[in-house]
Design a protein around this motif. Sequence first.
Motif, mmCIF file in Angstrom:
data_model
loop_
_atom_site.group_PDB
_atom_site.id
_atom_site.type_symbol
_atom_site.label_atom_id
_atom_site.label_comp_id
_atom_site.label_asym_id
_atom_site.label_seq_id
_atom_site.Cartn_x
_atom_site.Cartn_y
_atom_site.Cartn_z
ATOM 1 N N TYR A 125 -4.727 0.234 1.570
ATOM 2 C CA TYR A 125 -4.118 -1.059 1.247
ATOM 3 C C TYR A 125 -3.310 -1.529 2.447
ATOM 4 N N PRO A 164 0.685 4.686 -2.553
ATOM 5 C CA PRO A 164 -0.027 3.978 -3.625
ATOM 6 C C PRO A 164 -0.745 4.929 -4.568
ATOM 7 N N THR A 218 -0.436 4.626 -8.508
ATOM 8 C CA THR A 218 -1.684 4.433 -9.248
ATOM 9 C C THR A 218 -1.866 5.524 -10.298
ATOM 10 N N THR A 272 -3.892 4.474 3.686
ATOM 11 C CA THR A 272 -3.678 4.295 2.247
ATOM 12 C C THR A 272 -4.776 3.490 1.566
ATOM 13 N N LYS A 303 -4.551 -6.062 -6.027
ATOM 14 C CA LYS A 303 -5.837 -5.437 -6.358
ATOM 15 C C LYS A 303 -5.747 -4.626 -7.638
ATOM 16 N N THR A 304 -4.650 -3.898 -7.818
ATOM 17 C CA THR A 304 -4.485 -3.101 -9.033
ATOM 18 C C THR A 304 -4.350 -3.990 -10.261
ATOM 19 N N TRP A 364 -1.709 -3.904 -2.597
ATOM 20 C CA TRP A 364 -1.967 -2.890 -3.633
ATOM 21 C C TRP A 364 -1.747 -3.466 -5.029
#
Length: 259
Positions: free
Chosen positions: A68, A151, A155, A66, A77-78, A74
Amino acid sequence: GLKLALFPSAAIRESEEHHAFVQQGEEYKTEIEEEINFCKAMLKTLEKDVEDITFYSRTQAVADRTGYRGFADWAEKTSRTHEHLLVTLGQVAFVGASLTYGAIFGSSRGNIGLMCYAFALFDCGFIVPTVALALLKWASHQPKDAVFASPQVWTLLLNIFLYGSAAAIGVAICLLNISLVMLHLSVDQNDQLSDAMLQFNVEPTPAGTLALGCLGLAAVVIVVSGLSHYLANGWDAMIKDFFGRRECCREGFQDYILA
Protein backbone atom coordinates in the motif's frame (compact mmCIF):
# COMPACT_ATOMS: atom_id res chain seq x y z
CA GLY A 1 -19.03 66.51 -43.53
CA LEU A 2 -18.25 69.15 -40.88
CA LYS A 3 -17.35 66.39 -38.39
CA LEU A 4 -14.95 64.79 -40.85
CA ALA A 5 -13.39 68.19 -41.64
CA LEU A 6 -12.88 69.06 -37.96
CA PHE A 7 -11.89 65.52 -36.87
CA PRO A 8 -10.01 63.77 -39.68
CA SER A 9 -9.30 60.78 -37.41
CA ALA A 10 -13.02 60.02 -37.46
CA ALA A 11 -12.82 59.55 -41.20
CA ILE A 12 -9.86 57.22 -40.76
CA ARG A 13 -11.79 55.08 -38.23
CA GLU A 14 -14.62 54.73 -40.70
CA SER A 15 -12.35 53.65 -43.50
CA GLU A 16 -12.13 50.05 -44.77
CA GLU A 17 -8.42 49.98 -43.99
CA HIS A 18 -9.10 50.73 -40.29
CA HIS A 19 -11.80 48.06 -40.05
CA ALA A 20 -9.47 45.54 -41.69
CA PHE A 21 -6.75 46.25 -39.08
CA VAL A 22 -9.29 45.98 -36.24
CA GLN A 23 -10.61 42.67 -37.56
CA GLN A 24 -7.07 41.33 -37.92
CA GLY A 25 -6.28 42.44 -34.37
CA GLU A 26 -9.37 40.63 -33.01
CA GLU A 27 -8.29 37.46 -34.80
CA TYR A 28 -4.79 37.71 -33.31
CA LYS A 29 -6.31 38.37 -29.88
CA THR A 30 -8.52 35.28 -30.16
CA GLU A 31 -5.57 33.13 -31.20
CA ILE A 32 -3.46 34.41 -28.29
CA GLU A 33 -6.27 33.77 -25.78
CA GLU A 34 -6.67 30.24 -27.12
CA GLU A 35 -2.92 29.68 -26.74
CA ILE A 36 -3.08 31.04 -23.18
CA ASN A 37 -5.91 28.66 -22.32
CA PHE A 38 -3.98 25.78 -23.87
CA CYS A 39 -0.85 26.69 -21.93
CA LYS A 40 -2.85 26.89 -18.70
CA ALA A 41 -4.29 23.45 -19.32
CA MET A 42 -0.81 22.11 -20.03
CA LEU A 43 0.50 23.81 -16.88
CA LYS A 44 -2.19 22.16 -14.76
CA THR A 45 -1.33 18.80 -16.32
CA LEU A 46 2.35 19.31 -15.58
CA GLU A 47 1.59 20.35 -12.00
CA LYS A 48 -0.47 17.20 -11.58
CA ASP A 49 2.39 15.14 -13.03
CA VAL A 50 4.83 16.75 -10.58
CA GLU A 51 2.48 15.99 -7.69
CA ASP A 52 2.02 12.37 -8.79
CA ILE A 53 5.75 11.83 -9.33
CA THR A 54 6.51 13.27 -5.90
CA PHE A 55 3.89 11.07 -4.25
CA TYR A 56 4.95 7.88 -6.04
CA SER A 57 8.64 8.49 -5.39
CA ARG A 58 8.02 9.02 -1.68
CA THR A 59 5.73 6.00 -1.29
CA GLN A 60 7.33 3.46 -3.64
CA ALA A 61 9.51 1.92 -0.93
CA VAL A 62 6.49 1.67 1.38
CA ALA A 63 4.43 0.08 -1.40
CA ASP A 64 7.16 -2.48 -2.12
CA ARG A 65 7.21 -3.54 1.53
CA THR A 66 3.54 -3.32 2.51
CA GLY A 67 1.59 -3.38 -0.75
CA TYR A 68 0.00 0.00 0.00
CA ARG A 69 1.15 3.54 -0.70
CA GLY A 70 -0.10 4.98 2.55
CA PHE A 71 -2.69 4.97 5.28
CA ALA A 72 -5.47 6.33 3.07
CA ASP A 73 -4.61 3.89 0.28
CA TRP A 74 -4.91 0.89 2.62
CA ALA A 75 -8.15 2.18 4.15
CA GLU A 76 -9.71 2.96 0.78
CA LYS A 77 -8.90 -0.45 -0.72
CA THR A 78 -9.94 -2.31 2.43
CA SER A 79 -13.17 -0.34 2.69
CA ARG A 80 -13.98 -1.05 -0.94
CA THR A 81 -13.38 -4.77 -0.36
CA HIS A 82 -15.28 -5.17 2.93
CA GLU A 83 -17.91 -2.43 2.77
CA HIS A 84 -20.72 -4.58 1.40
CA LEU A 85 -20.24 -7.29 4.02
CA LEU A 86 -19.91 -4.76 6.85
CA VAL A 87 -23.10 -2.97 5.84
CA THR A 88 -25.01 -6.24 5.47
CA LEU A 89 -23.91 -7.52 8.88
CA GLY A 90 -24.80 -4.21 10.51
CA GLN A 91 -28.26 -4.16 8.97
CA VAL A 92 -29.05 -7.77 9.90
CA ALA A 93 -27.79 -7.26 13.45
CA PHE A 94 -29.74 -4.02 13.86
CA VAL A 95 -33.01 -5.61 12.78
CA GLY A 96 -32.37 -8.66 14.97
CA ALA A 97 -31.50 -6.55 18.02
CA SER A 98 -34.59 -4.36 17.55
CA LEU A 99 -36.98 -7.31 17.30
CA THR A 100 -35.35 -9.18 20.17
CA TYR A 101 -35.36 -6.14 22.45
CA GLY A 102 -39.07 -5.66 21.82
CA ALA A 103 -39.72 -9.34 22.49
CA ILE A 104 -37.84 -9.26 25.81
CA PHE A 105 -40.05 -6.56 27.31
CA GLY A 106 -43.26 -7.37 25.50
CA SER A 107 -43.35 -11.16 25.28
CA SER A 108 -45.79 -13.25 27.29
CA ARG A 109 -44.07 -16.55 26.60
CA GLY A 110 -40.60 -17.88 25.84
CA ASN A 111 -37.20 -18.02 27.48
CA ILE A 112 -36.25 -14.49 28.50
CA GLY A 113 -32.66 -15.43 29.33
CA LEU A 114 -31.96 -16.80 25.86
CA MET A 115 -33.57 -13.73 24.33
CA CYS A 116 -31.27 -11.51 26.40
CA TYR A 117 -28.21 -13.40 25.18
CA ALA A 118 -29.48 -13.19 21.61
CA PHE A 119 -29.93 -9.43 22.00
CA ALA A 120 -26.40 -9.06 23.40
CA LEU A 121 -24.94 -11.00 20.46
CA PHE A 122 -26.97 -9.00 17.95
CA ASP A 123 -25.70 -5.88 19.71
CA CYS A 124 -22.10 -7.04 19.25
CA GLY A 125 -22.84 -7.93 15.64
CA PHE A 126 -24.05 -4.38 15.04
CA ILE A 127 -21.40 -2.42 16.95
CA VAL A 128 -18.34 -4.14 15.46
CA PRO A 129 -19.04 -3.66 11.71
CA THR A 130 -20.40 -0.15 12.27
CA VAL A 131 -17.28 0.97 14.12
CA ALA A 132 -15.02 -0.81 11.62
CA LEU A 133 -16.69 0.86 8.63
CA ALA A 134 -16.59 4.28 10.32
CA LEU A 135 -12.86 3.91 11.05
CA LEU A 136 -12.14 2.85 7.49
CA LYS A 137 -14.03 5.84 6.09
CA TRP A 138 -12.16 8.15 8.48
CA ALA A 139 -8.81 6.64 7.54
CA SER A 140 -9.50 6.89 3.80
CA HIS A 141 -9.79 10.69 4.13
CA GLN A 142 -6.42 11.10 5.86
CA PRO A 143 -3.42 12.55 3.97
CA LYS A 144 -1.98 10.15 1.42
CA ASP A 145 1.51 10.28 2.94
CA ALA A 146 0.38 9.72 6.54
CA VAL A 147 2.52 7.29 8.54
CA PHE A 148 0.64 4.12 9.49
CA ALA A 149 1.20 0.89 11.38
CA SER A 150 1.63 -2.50 9.76
CA PRO A 151 -1.34 -3.01 7.41
CA GLN A 152 -1.13 -6.77 7.91
CA VAL A 153 -1.83 -6.36 11.65
CA TRP A 154 -4.81 -4.07 11.10
CA THR A 155 -6.14 -6.28 8.31
CA LEU A 156 -5.87 -9.32 10.58
CA LEU A 157 -7.69 -7.53 13.39
CA LEU A 158 -10.38 -6.34 10.99
CA ASN A 159 -10.96 -9.86 9.70
CA ILE A 160 -11.10 -11.26 13.24
CA PHE A 161 -13.70 -8.70 14.27
CA LEU A 162 -15.56 -9.14 10.99
CA TYR A 163 -15.91 -12.90 11.22
CA GLY A 164 -16.50 -12.63 14.96
CA SER A 165 -19.41 -10.34 14.22
CA ALA A 166 -20.82 -12.81 11.70
CA ALA A 167 -20.42 -15.62 14.24
CA ALA A 168 -22.19 -13.57 16.93
CA ILE A 169 -25.15 -12.98 14.63
CA GLY A 170 -25.27 -16.68 13.77
CA VAL A 171 -25.18 -17.71 17.45
CA ALA A 172 -27.91 -15.18 18.25
CA ILE A 173 -30.17 -16.72 15.62
CA CYS A 174 -29.40 -20.19 16.99
CA LEU A 175 -30.35 -19.06 20.51
CA LEU A 176 -33.68 -17.79 19.24
CA ASN A 177 -34.24 -21.14 17.55
CA ILE A 178 -33.37 -22.92 20.80
CA SER A 179 -35.89 -20.76 22.64
CA LEU A 180 -38.51 -21.98 20.17
CA VAL A 181 -37.50 -25.60 20.77
CA MET A 182 -37.83 -25.08 24.52
CA LEU A 183 -41.23 -23.45 24.14
CA HIS A 184 -43.99 -25.89 25.10
CA LEU A 185 -47.58 -25.74 26.24
CA SER A 186 -48.37 -25.85 29.94
CA VAL A 187 -50.73 -28.32 31.63
CA ASP A 188 -53.19 -26.97 34.20
CA GLN A 189 -54.70 -28.74 37.21
CA ASN A 190 -57.38 -30.36 35.06
CA ASP A 191 -54.76 -31.86 32.75
CA GLN A 192 -55.79 -29.42 30.06
CA LEU A 193 -53.25 -27.78 27.75
CA SER A 194 -52.87 -24.06 28.23
CA ASP A 195 -50.73 -21.27 26.83
CA ALA A 196 -46.95 -21.45 27.27
CA MET A 197 -45.42 -19.56 30.16
CA LEU A 198 -42.43 -17.25 30.46
CA GLN A 199 -39.25 -19.07 31.38
CA PHE A 200 -36.60 -17.55 33.66
CA ASN A 201 -34.13 -20.43 33.99
CA VAL A 202 -31.23 -18.55 32.35
CA GLU A 203 -29.60 -15.64 34.16
CA PRO A 204 -29.77 -12.54 31.88
CA THR A 205 -27.20 -10.41 33.74
CA PRO A 206 -24.12 -11.83 31.93
CA ALA A 207 -25.81 -10.99 28.63
CA GLY A 208 -25.87 -7.32 29.58
CA THR A 209 -22.24 -7.56 30.63
CA LEU A 210 -21.39 -9.07 27.24
CA ALA A 211 -23.10 -6.22 25.38
CA LEU A 212 -21.34 -3.59 27.49
CA GLY A 213 -18.03 -5.40 27.04
CA CYS A 214 -18.43 -5.33 23.27
CA LEU A 215 -19.17 -1.62 23.41
CA GLY A 216 -16.12 -1.07 25.61
CA LEU A 217 -13.95 -3.07 23.21
CA ALA A 218 -15.13 -0.92 20.33
CA ALA A 219 -14.26 2.22 22.32
CA VAL A 220 -10.78 0.83 23.05
CA VAL A 221 -10.20 0.09 19.36
CA ILE A 222 -11.23 3.64 18.44
CA VAL A 223 -8.92 5.17 21.05
CA VAL A 224 -5.97 2.95 20.13
CA SER A 225 -6.45 3.65 16.42
CA GLY A 226 -6.60 7.39 17.00
CA LEU A 227 -3.62 7.46 19.36
CA SER A 228 -1.43 5.36 17.08
CA HIS A 229 -2.26 7.59 14.12
CA TYR A 230 -1.75 10.93 15.86
CA LEU A 231 1.38 9.81 17.70
CA ALA A 232 2.93 8.87 14.36
CA ASN A 233 1.73 11.91 12.39
CA GLY A 234 1.68 14.65 15.03
CA TRP A 235 -1.06 16.11 17.18
CA ASP A 236 -1.62 18.90 14.66
CA ALA A 237 -3.25 16.23 12.47
CA MET A 238 -5.86 15.73 15.20
CA ILE A 239 -6.53 19.47 15.31
CA LYS A 240 -7.00 19.49 11.53
CA ASP A 241 -9.38 16.54 11.76
CA PHE A 242 -11.48 18.27 14.40
CA PHE A 243 -11.59 21.71 12.79
CA GLY A 244 -11.28 20.65 9.16
CA ARG A 245 -8.38 20.80 6.78
CA ARG A 246 -8.00 24.06 4.91
CA GLU A 247 -7.32 23.32 1.28
CA CYS A 248 -6.41 26.04 -1.17
CA CYS A 249 -8.63 26.20 -4.21
CA ARG A 250 -6.28 26.10 -7.18
CA GLU A 251 -8.86 27.31 -9.65
CA GLY A 252 -10.55 30.65 -9.39
CA PHE A 253 -12.30 33.36 -11.34
CA GLN A 254 -9.00 34.86 -12.42
CA ASP A 255 -8.05 31.59 -14.16
CA TYR A 256 -10.79 31.97 -16.75
CA ILE A 257 -10.34 34.14 -19.85
CA LEU A 258 -13.35 34.82 -22.00
CA ALA A 259 -12.46 34.09 -25.58
